[in-house]
Scaffold this motif. Structure first.
Motif, PDB file in Angstrom:
ATOM      1  N   VAL A   1    -106.352 -28.113  -8.815  1.00  0.00           N
ATOM      2  CA  VAL A   1    -107.391 -27.611  -8.499  1.00  0.00           C
ATOM      3  C   VAL A   1    -108.135 -27.007  -9.659  1.00  0.00           C
ATOM      4  N   GLY A   2    -109.440 -27.762 -10.162  1.00  0.00           N
ATOM      5  CA  GLY A   2    -109.909 -26.955 -11.113  1.00  0.00           C
ATOM      6  C   GLY A   2    -111.518 -27.816 -10.966  1.00  0.00           C
ATOM      7  N   PRO A   3    -112.147 -27.735 -11.869  1.00  0.00           N
ATOM      8  CA  PRO A   3    -113.609 -27.974 -12.013  1.00  0.00           C
ATOM      9  C   PRO A   3    -113.709 -29.673 -11.882  1.00  0.00           C
ATOM     10  N   GLU A   4    -112.722 -30.219 -12.549  1.00  0.00           N
ATOM     11  CA  GLU A   4    -112.850 -31.609 -12.536  1.00  0.00           C
ATOM     12  C   GLU A   4    -112.370 -32.444 -11.405  1.00  0.00           C
ATOM     13  N   ARG A   5    -111.489 -31.625 -10.514  1.00  0.00           N
ATOM     14  CA  ARG A   5    -111.065 -32.198  -9.254  1.00  0.00           C
ATOM     15  C   ARG A   5    -112.160 -31.760  -8.433  1.00  0.00           C
TER      16      ARG A   5
END
Length: 66
Positions: free
Chosen positions: A5-9
């Motif tokens: 989970v992160g900004p790209e996801r």
């Protein structure tokens, strides 16, 4: 596929949702959304969140998944 989970996801999930929203006027939006989520190897939790939002928008537009 990296499910971290992160900004790209988060951005990838938003793109999947926009695919559905862009096609709400037609009958193929559920299929297109499912394909996008499958391509992302979305978890069931991610899919549920994206699908719930898209389904409510479809209902508002008068074109539910049912």
């Amino acid at each position: 596929m990296n499910r971290t989970v992160g900004p790209e996801r988060t951005a990838a999930m938003a793109r999947a949702a926009s695919i559905a929203v862009d096609t709400l006027a037609g009958t193929q939006w559920p299929v297109r959304l499912a394909e996008a989520l499958r391509d992302l190897d979305a978890t069931w939790q991610e899919s549920a969140e994206v699908c719930a939002d898209a389904a409510w928008q479809a209902r508002t537009a008068g074109n539910s998944a049912l």
